[in-house]
Scaffold this motif. Structure first.
Motif, PDB file in Angstrom:
ATOM      1  N   VAL A   8      44.419 139.221  18.948  1.00 30.56           N
ATOM      2  CA  VAL A   8      43.662 139.717  20.081  1.00 30.56           C
ATOM      3  C   VAL A   8      44.468 140.773  20.831  1.00 30.56           C
ATOM      4  O   VAL A   8      45.687 140.664  20.967  1.00 30.56           O
ATOM      5  CB  VAL A   8      43.255 138.553  21.015  1.00 30.56           C
ATOM      6  CG1 VAL A   8      44.464 137.995  21.741  1.00 30.56           C
ATOM      7  CG2 VAL A   8      42.191 138.989  21.996  1.00 30.56           C
ATOM      8  N   ARG A  10      45.092 137.057  28.018  1.00 28.08           N
ATOM      9  CA  ARG A  10      44.424 136.823  26.742  1.00 28.08           C
ATOM     10  C   ARG A  10      44.708 135.407  26.240  1.00 28.08           C
ATOM     11  O   ARG A  10      44.576 135.116  25.070  1.00 28.08           O
ATOM     12  CB  ARG A  10      44.871 137.864  25.701  1.00 28.08           C
ATOM     13  CG  ARG A  10      44.325 139.262  25.992  1.00 28.08           C
ATOM     14  CD  ARG A  10      42.798 139.275  25.931  1.00 28.08           C
ATOM     15  NE  ARG A  10      42.225 140.570  26.289  1.00 28.08           N
ATOM     16  CZ  ARG A  10      41.720 140.863  27.459  1.00 28.08           C
ATOM     17  NH1 ARG A  10      41.751 139.968  28.431  1.00 28.08           N
ATOM     18  NH2 ARG A  10      41.188 142.041  27.706  1.00 28.08           N
ATOM     19  N   ARG A  22      38.602 133.979  29.934  1.00 21.24           N
ATOM     20  CA  ARG A  22      37.457 134.681  29.371  1.00 21.24           C
ATOM     21  C   ARG A  22      37.956 135.947  28.670  1.00 21.24           C
ATOM     22  O   ARG A  22      38.709 136.727  29.244  1.00 21.24           O
ATOM     23  CB  ARG A  22      36.464 135.045  30.465  1.00 21.24           C
ATOM     24  CG  ARG A  22      35.191 135.714  29.967  1.00 21.24           C
ATOM     25  CD  ARG A  22      34.217 135.910  31.118  1.00 21.24           C
ATOM     26  NE  ARG A  22      32.972 136.507  30.671  1.00 21.24           N
ATOM     27  CZ  ARG A  22      32.759 137.811  30.545  1.00 21.24           C
ATOM     28  NH1 ARG A  22      33.722 138.660  30.844  1.00 21.24           N
ATOM     29  NH2 ARG A  22      31.590 138.266  30.137  1.00 21.24           N
ATOM     30  N   GLY A  23      37.513 136.143  27.425  1.00 19.51           N
ATOM     31  CA  GLY A  23      37.981 137.294  26.657  1.00 19.51           C
ATOM     32  C   GLY A  23      39.288 137.031  25.953  1.00 19.51           C
ATOM     33  O   GLY A  23      39.863 137.934  25.332  1.00 19.51           O
TER      34      GLY A  23
END
Length: 209
Positions: free
Chosen positions: A57, A79, A84-85
């Motif tokens: 990510v 991250r 979120r994300g």
């Protein structure tokens, strides 16, 4: 030995053919058929699914805020899987779903599938199917005469005229003796053998004995 009638494309009797008992009179065993079908379906899976872990990510290179003094919970990356994300924990990764099915088991399952179609009266032998040109309307008329709805038609060799004229008719599919599979036989209620394909089918699967 089982003897079945041979029909022409107008569904008129035109002879008989004797089927080999070692190919068409095998007692079906559901566990073997299920195992082989599951193997064929597993081999079709792409297995390309993947979710991004923290190694993949993007972002998260800077600590969101200092460790102490803000009154908020400690955070080292925006991250993190709890954000979120963020990354995914234990997500799917690319893998190969296929597993080995022994040759003798595959051959036995094919003979069982053929036998099951004969036992439930879903097998028909047709002398030949001839149409003047590759038109869906012409083949649909032949299929209607023969009473074909969801049928797998086994031709002795690839016939482009028949394939092109039938491919727009739902439920009808063509194959050849060397491409027969347990999955295709079982997913069609009717199995139609063109007379020229009977001997190649028996020659191929009788080898399993």
């Amino acid at each position: 030995m089982a003897t079945v009638k041979v029909y022409d494309q107008n569904k008129q009797e035109c002879g008989e053919v004797t089927l080999a008992p070692e190919v068409f009179e095998i007692e079906p065993r559901p566990e073997i058929l299920h195992f082989v079908v599951r193997g064929q379906l597993a081999a079709r899976r792409a297995g390309t699914h993947m979710a991004k872990t923290r190694a993949y990510v993007s972002g998260g290179g800077v600590k969101p805020w200092k460790q102490k003094g803000t009154g908020r919970a400690r955070a080292g990356s925006n991250r993190s899987p709890v954000w979120r994300g963020g990354a995914i924990v234990f997500g799917p990764t690319p893998r190969d779903y296929s597993f080995k099915v022994n040759r003798k088991i595959r051959e036995l399952a094919l003979r069982m599938a053929l036998s099951s179609r004969l036992a439930d009266k879903g097998l028909m032998v047709v002398k030949n199917i001839e149409i003047a040109e590759p038109k869906t309307k012409l083949f649909a008329g032949v299929a209607r005469t023969l009473g074909l709805e969801k049928a797998l038609i086994v031709a002795p060799e690839v016939n482009e005229t028949l394939i092109r004229s039938s491919r727009n008719i739902p439920g009808l599919n063509f194959t050849t003796p060397d491409q027969l599979s347990v999955l295709e036989i079982l997913r069609h209620k009717q199995l139609v053998l063109l007379e020229g394909a009977v001997e190649p089918v028996q020659a191929r699967f009788a080898k399993g004995e």
